[in-house]
Design an enzyme around this catalytic site. Structure first.
Site, PDB file in Angstrom:
ATOM      1  N   GLY A 197     -13.927  -0.343  -5.700  1.00  0.00           N
ATOM      2  CA  GLY A 197     -13.764  -0.263  -7.070  1.00  0.00           C
ATOM      3  C   GLY A 197     -14.925  -0.096  -8.117  1.00  0.00           C
ATOM      4  N   TYR A 253       1.058  -1.031  -0.235  1.00  0.00           N
ATOM      5  CA  TYR A 253      -0.046   0.024  -0.028  1.00  0.00           C
ATOM      6  C   TYR A 253       0.919   1.263  -0.044  1.00  0.00           C
ATOM      7  CZ  TYR A 253      -3.845  -2.975   1.611  1.00  0.00           C
ATOM      8  OH  TYR A 253      -5.073  -3.902   1.538  1.00  0.00           O
ATOM      9  N   LEU A 301     -23.223   1.978  -2.424  1.00  0.00           N
ATOM     10  CA  LEU A 301     -23.816   3.152  -1.588  1.00  0.00           C
ATOM     11  C   LEU A 301     -24.870   4.083  -2.342  1.00  0.00           C
ATOM     12  CD1 LEU A 301     -20.841   4.206   0.504  1.00  0.00           C
ATOM     13  CD2 LEU A 301     -22.453   2.635   0.798  1.00  0.00           C
ATOM     14  N   GLY A 347     -18.144  -1.423  -1.239  1.00  0.00           N
ATOM     15  CA  GLY A 347     -18.070  -1.513  -2.855  1.00  0.00           C
ATOM     16  C   GLY A 347     -16.876  -1.106  -3.406  1.00  0.00           C
TER      17      GLY A 347
END
Length: 287
Positions: free
Chosen positions: A214, A61, A222, A212
Protein backbone atom coordinates in the site's frame (compact mmCIF):
# COMPACT_ATOMS: atom_id res chain seq x y z
CA UNK A 1 26.33 -25.51 -3.75
CA UNK A 2 22.61 -26.15 -4.01
CA UNK A 3 20.46 -24.30 -1.49
CA UNK A 4 18.83 -26.63 1.03
CA UNK A 5 15.28 -25.76 2.08
CA UNK A 6 14.80 -25.36 5.82
CA UNK A 7 11.21 -26.37 6.49
CA UNK A 8 9.22 -24.30 8.97
CA UNK A 9 6.05 -25.05 10.90
CA UNK A 10 2.60 -23.83 9.89
CA UNK A 11 0.35 -25.30 12.56
CA UNK A 12 0.57 -29.08 12.09
CA UNK A 13 2.20 -28.69 8.65
CA UNK A 14 5.76 -28.12 7.45
CA UNK A 15 6.30 -25.71 4.55
CA UNK A 16 9.09 -23.90 2.75
CA UNK A 17 9.99 -20.50 4.26
CA UNK A 18 8.71 -18.58 1.23
CA UNK A 19 5.25 -19.31 -0.09
CA UNK A 20 3.06 -17.35 -2.47
CA UNK A 21 0.47 -14.67 -1.81
CA UNK A 22 -2.09 -14.98 -4.59
CA UNK A 23 -3.84 -11.65 -3.99
CA UNK A 24 -2.06 -9.92 -6.90
CA UNK A 25 -3.49 -12.33 -9.47
CA UNK A 26 -6.46 -10.01 -9.98
CA UNK A 27 -7.15 -6.71 -11.64
CA UNK A 28 -6.23 -3.31 -10.14
CA UNK A 29 -7.01 -2.84 -6.45
CA UNK A 30 -7.45 -6.60 -6.07
CA UNK A 31 -10.74 -6.27 -7.92
CA UNK A 32 -11.92 -7.90 -11.12
CA UNK A 33 -10.11 -10.32 -13.41
CA UNK A 34 -6.39 -10.12 -14.24
CA UNK A 35 -5.36 -8.35 -17.43
CA UNK A 36 -3.56 -11.50 -18.54
CA UNK A 37 -5.32 -14.62 -17.30
CA UNK A 38 -2.79 -16.87 -19.01
CA UNK A 39 0.08 -15.27 -17.12
CA UNK A 40 -1.79 -15.68 -13.83
CA UNK A 41 -2.15 -19.39 -14.53
CA UNK A 42 1.53 -19.61 -15.49
CA UNK A 43 2.54 -17.95 -12.23
CA UNK A 44 0.64 -20.56 -10.23
CA UNK A 45 2.12 -23.42 -12.23
CA UNK A 46 5.61 -21.98 -11.86
CA UNK A 47 5.18 -21.50 -8.13
CA UNK A 48 4.35 -25.14 -7.52
CA UNK A 49 7.06 -26.33 -9.92
CA UNK A 50 9.60 -24.29 -7.95
CA UNK A 51 8.60 -25.87 -4.65
CA UNK A 52 6.00 -23.48 -3.28
CA UNK A 53 3.85 -25.51 -0.90
CA UNK A 54 2.00 -22.66 0.87
CA UNK A 55 -0.43 -20.47 -1.06
CA UNK A 56 -2.38 -17.69 0.62
CA UNK A 57 -5.76 -16.71 -0.80
CA UNK A 58 -9.21 -15.41 0.15
CA UNK A 59 -12.69 -15.56 -1.29
CA UNK A 60 -12.86 -11.75 -1.33
CA UNK A 61 -9.79 -11.45 -3.59
CA UNK A 62 -11.43 -10.50 -6.84
CA UNK A 63 -13.89 -11.44 -5.33
CA UNK A 64 -13.97 -15.18 -6.18
CA UNK A 65 -11.40 -14.76 -8.95
CA UNK A 66 -8.21 -15.81 -7.15
CA UNK A 67 -9.77 -18.99 -5.78
CA UNK A 68 -11.10 -19.83 -9.24
CA UNK A 69 -7.65 -19.28 -10.78
CA UNK A 70 -6.03 -21.52 -8.18
CA UNK A 71 -8.58 -24.25 -8.87
CA UNK A 72 -8.18 -23.95 -12.64
CA UNK A 73 -4.39 -24.04 -12.48
CA UNK A 74 -3.70 -26.57 -9.74
CA UNK A 75 -6.71 -28.83 -9.09
CA UNK A 76 -6.34 -31.68 -8.26
CA UNK A 77 -3.89 -30.18 -5.80
CA UNK A 78 -0.50 -31.66 -4.94
CA UNK A 79 -0.71 -33.60 -1.71
CA UNK A 80 1.79 -31.33 0.06
CA UNK A 81 0.22 -28.02 -1.02
CA UNK A 82 -1.14 -26.07 1.96
CA UNK A 83 -3.91 -23.67 0.92
CA UNK A 84 -4.56 -20.94 3.48
CA UNK A 85 -7.61 -18.72 3.17
CA UNK A 86 -9.18 -16.07 5.35
CA UNK A 87 -12.65 -14.96 6.34
CA UNK A 88 -14.10 -11.88 7.99
CA UNK A 89 -14.27 -9.48 5.05
CA UNK A 90 -15.96 -9.03 1.69
CA UNK A 91 -15.97 -6.56 -1.19
CA UNK A 92 -18.77 -4.13 -1.92
CA UNK A 93 -19.76 -3.07 -5.44
CA UNK A 94 -17.11 -0.36 -5.54
CA UNK A 95 -14.39 -2.80 -4.53
CA UNK A 96 -14.01 -1.57 -0.96
CA UNK A 97 -13.14 -4.16 1.68
CA UNK A 98 -15.81 -4.21 4.38
CA UNK A 99 -16.55 -6.34 7.41
CA UNK A 100 -18.32 -9.65 6.90
CA UNK A 101 -17.53 -11.05 10.29
CA UNK A 102 -20.65 -12.13 12.14
CA UNK A 103 -20.35 -15.78 13.15
CA UNK A 104 -22.91 -16.91 10.53
CA UNK A 105 -21.05 -14.86 7.88
CA UNK A 106 -17.77 -16.54 8.78
CA UNK A 107 -19.41 -19.92 8.34
CA UNK A 108 -20.87 -18.87 4.97
CA UNK A 109 -17.47 -17.62 3.81
CA UNK A 110 -15.79 -20.89 4.75
CA UNK A 111 -18.38 -22.73 2.66
CA UNK A 112 -17.76 -20.37 -0.26
CA UNK A 113 -14.01 -21.02 -0.09
CA UNK A 114 -14.57 -24.76 -0.08
CA UNK A 115 -16.84 -24.46 -3.11
CA UNK A 116 -14.64 -22.21 -5.25
CA UNK A 117 -11.44 -24.09 -4.41
CA UNK A 118 -13.25 -27.42 -4.84
CA UNK A 119 -12.03 -29.02 -1.63
CA UNK A 120 -13.82 -30.79 1.20
CA UNK A 121 -11.64 -29.16 3.87
CA UNK A 122 -9.08 -26.36 4.05
CA UNK A 123 -5.76 -26.81 5.86
CA UNK A 124 -5.85 -23.35 7.50
CA UNK A 125 -8.39 -20.53 7.58
CA UNK A 126 -7.51 -17.19 9.17
CA UNK A 127 -10.04 -15.10 11.06
CA UNK A 128 -9.39 -11.58 9.75
CA UNK A 129 -10.34 -8.99 12.36
CA UNK A 130 -12.07 -5.92 10.93
CA UNK A 131 -12.97 -4.08 14.14
CA UNK A 132 -10.63 -1.94 16.19
CA UNK A 133 -11.50 -3.43 19.55
CA UNK A 134 -9.90 -5.55 22.21
CA UNK A 135 -11.03 -9.17 22.81
CA UNK A 136 -14.66 -9.20 23.86
CA UNK A 137 -17.74 -11.43 23.76
CA UNK A 138 -18.12 -10.88 20.02
CA UNK A 139 -14.54 -12.02 19.43
CA UNK A 140 -15.27 -15.13 21.48
CA UNK A 141 -18.32 -15.78 19.31
CA UNK A 142 -16.19 -15.41 16.17
CA UNK A 143 -13.69 -17.90 17.54
CA UNK A 144 -16.58 -20.19 18.40
CA UNK A 145 -17.68 -20.23 14.76
CA UNK A 146 -14.14 -21.08 13.66
CA UNK A 147 -13.81 -23.82 16.27
CA UNK A 148 -17.14 -25.32 15.18
CA UNK A 149 -15.99 -25.38 11.55
CA UNK A 150 -12.81 -27.11 12.60
CA UNK A 151 -14.60 -29.63 14.78
CA UNK A 152 -16.90 -30.45 11.86
CA UNK A 153 -13.93 -31.11 9.59
CA UNK A 154 -14.39 -28.11 7.29
CA UNK A 155 -11.01 -26.69 8.26
CA UNK A 156 -7.98 -28.32 9.82
CA UNK A 157 -6.48 -25.37 11.69
CA UNK A 158 -7.39 -21.84 12.77
CA UNK A 159 -5.27 -18.77 12.11
CA UNK A 160 -5.69 -15.12 13.05
CA UNK A 161 -5.08 -11.92 11.10
CA UNK A 162 -4.80 -8.24 12.03
CA UNK A 163 -4.64 -8.96 15.75
CA UNK A 164 -3.03 -7.69 18.94
CA UNK A 165 -1.15 -9.67 21.58
CA UNK A 166 -4.33 -9.57 23.67
CA UNK A 167 -6.30 -11.26 20.87
CA UNK A 168 -3.65 -13.95 20.57
CA UNK A 169 -3.57 -14.67 24.30
CA UNK A 170 -7.37 -14.81 24.49
CA UNK A 171 -7.51 -17.14 21.49
CA UNK A 172 -5.00 -19.51 23.04
CA UNK A 173 -7.30 -19.91 26.05
CA UNK A 174 -9.89 -21.40 23.68
CA UNK A 175 -8.03 -23.09 20.84
CA UNK A 176 -4.71 -23.82 19.18
CA UNK A 177 -3.57 -21.17 16.70
CA UNK A 178 -1.74 -22.25 13.55
CA UNK A 179 -0.49 -18.85 12.42
CA UNK A 180 -0.84 -15.09 12.71
CA UNK A 181 -0.98 -12.74 9.72
CA UNK A 182 -0.26 -9.10 10.50
CA UNK A 183 1.19 -6.20 8.53
CA UNK A 184 4.96 -6.23 9.09
CA UNK A 185 8.09 -5.26 7.19
CA UNK A 186 11.40 -3.52 7.83
CA UNK A 187 9.84 -0.05 7.76
CA UNK A 188 6.71 -0.97 9.74
CA UNK A 189 7.36 -3.10 12.80
CA UNK A 190 4.30 -2.15 14.84
CA UNK A 191 3.48 -5.86 15.15
CA UNK A 192 6.86 -6.72 16.70
CA UNK A 193 5.22 -7.60 20.07
CA UNK A 194 2.89 -10.03 18.26
CA UNK A 195 5.83 -11.56 16.40
CA UNK A 196 7.74 -11.93 19.67
CA UNK A 197 4.81 -13.67 21.36
CA UNK A 198 4.37 -16.00 18.38
CA UNK A 199 8.08 -16.81 18.43
CA UNK A 200 7.99 -17.67 22.13
CA UNK A 201 5.07 -20.00 21.52
CA UNK A 202 6.25 -21.54 18.24
CA UNK A 203 3.33 -20.09 16.25
CA UNK A 204 3.99 -19.23 12.61
CA UNK A 205 4.09 -15.49 11.92
CA UNK A 206 3.11 -14.74 8.33
CA UNK A 207 3.44 -11.03 7.53
CA UNK A 208 1.33 -9.53 4.81
CA UNK A 209 2.75 -6.53 3.01
CA UNK A 210 6.31 -7.79 3.46
CA UNK A 211 7.33 -5.77 0.38
CA UNK A 212 5.56 -2.62 1.54
CA UNK A 213 1.86 -3.14 1.03
CA UNK A 214 0.00 0.00 0.00
CA UNK A 215 2.95 2.42 0.05
CA UNK A 216 4.20 3.99 -3.19
CA UNK A 217 6.65 6.68 -4.23
CA UNK A 218 9.88 7.53 -2.39
CA UNK A 219 8.51 6.17 0.91
CA UNK A 220 8.03 2.70 -0.58
CA UNK A 221 10.28 0.28 1.26
CA UNK A 222 11.91 -1.01 -1.94
CA UNK A 223 12.99 2.55 -2.79
CA UNK A 224 14.38 3.47 0.60
CA UNK A 225 18.02 4.54 0.39
CA UNK A 226 19.19 1.95 2.94
CA UNK A 227 17.49 -0.86 1.03
CA UNK A 228 18.73 0.20 -2.40
CA UNK A 229 22.31 0.69 -1.18
CA UNK A 230 22.56 -2.60 0.71
CA UNK A 231 20.95 -4.57 -2.11
CA UNK A 232 23.44 -3.13 -4.61
CA UNK A 233 26.35 -3.88 -2.26
CA UNK A 234 25.29 -7.52 -1.87
CA UNK A 235 24.33 -8.02 -5.52
CA UNK A 236 20.68 -8.81 -4.85
CA UNK A 237 17.46 -6.99 -5.64
CA UNK A 238 15.76 -4.73 -3.07
CA UNK A 239 12.88 -7.22 -2.82
CA UNK A 240 15.26 -10.09 -2.14
CA UNK A 241 17.05 -8.07 0.53
CA UNK A 242 13.85 -7.16 2.36
CA UNK A 243 12.51 -10.73 2.23
CA UNK A 244 15.82 -12.24 3.39
CA UNK A 245 15.92 -9.76 6.29
CA UNK A 246 12.46 -10.82 7.42
CA UNK A 247 13.25 -14.53 7.15
CA UNK A 248 16.32 -14.10 9.33
CA UNK A 249 14.39 -12.35 12.11
CA UNK A 250 12.78 -15.44 13.62
CA UNK A 251 12.60 -19.20 13.00
CA UNK A 252 8.79 -19.05 12.86
CA UNK A 253 8.67 -16.42 10.08
CA UNK A 254 6.91 -17.50 6.89
CA UNK A 255 6.65 -15.18 3.89
CA UNK A 256 3.93 -14.97 1.25
CA UNK A 257 5.08 -12.25 -1.17
CA UNK A 258 2.74 -11.67 -4.05
CA UNK A 259 3.59 -11.63 -7.74
CA UNK A 260 1.62 -11.20 -10.95
CA UNK A 261 4.43 -12.28 -13.30
CA UNK A 262 6.69 -15.31 -13.49
CA UNK A 263 9.82 -13.13 -13.37
CA UNK A 264 8.70 -11.42 -10.17
CA UNK A 265 7.81 -14.79 -8.64
CA UNK A 266 11.28 -16.16 -9.40
CA UNK A 267 12.90 -13.07 -7.92
CA UNK A 268 10.96 -13.45 -4.68
CA UNK A 269 11.57 -17.18 -4.29
CA UNK A 270 15.32 -16.71 -4.78
CA UNK A 271 15.39 -14.64 -1.58
CA UNK A 272 15.38 -17.84 0.48
CA UNK A 273 19.01 -18.42 -0.59
CA UNK A 274 20.23 -14.87 0.20
CA UNK A 275 22.66 -14.60 3.09
CA UNK A 276 22.83 -11.18 4.75
CA UNK A 277 25.91 -9.86 6.52
CA UNK A 278 25.79 -7.91 9.81
CA UNK A 279 26.00 -4.54 8.02
CA UNK A 280 22.85 -5.23 5.98
CA UNK A 281 20.98 -6.53 9.02
CA UNK A 282 21.96 -3.51 11.09
CA UNK A 283 21.12 -0.97 8.39
CA UNK A 284 17.63 -2.38 7.85
CA UNK A 285 17.03 -2.75 11.57
CA UNK A 286 17.79 0.95 12.01
CA UNK A 287 15.19 2.07 9.47
Amino acid sequence: MEHVVEWRGLGPFLVAPIGFGAMRLTGPNVFGPPQDRGEAIRVLHEAVERGVDHIDTAQFYGPNIVNELIREALHPYPRDLILVSKVGARRDRSGAVIADDEPHQLRRAIAANLRTLDVEALPVVNLRLMRNSEPDAFFDDQLGAMISARDEGLINSIGLSNISVAHLLRSLQLTDVACVQNLFHAANRASQPVLDECTRRGIAFVPFGSLGFGVTGPDAILRRREVVEQAARLGVTPAQLVLAWALALAPNMLLIPGASSVDHLRENLAASAVQLDPEAVDRLAAM
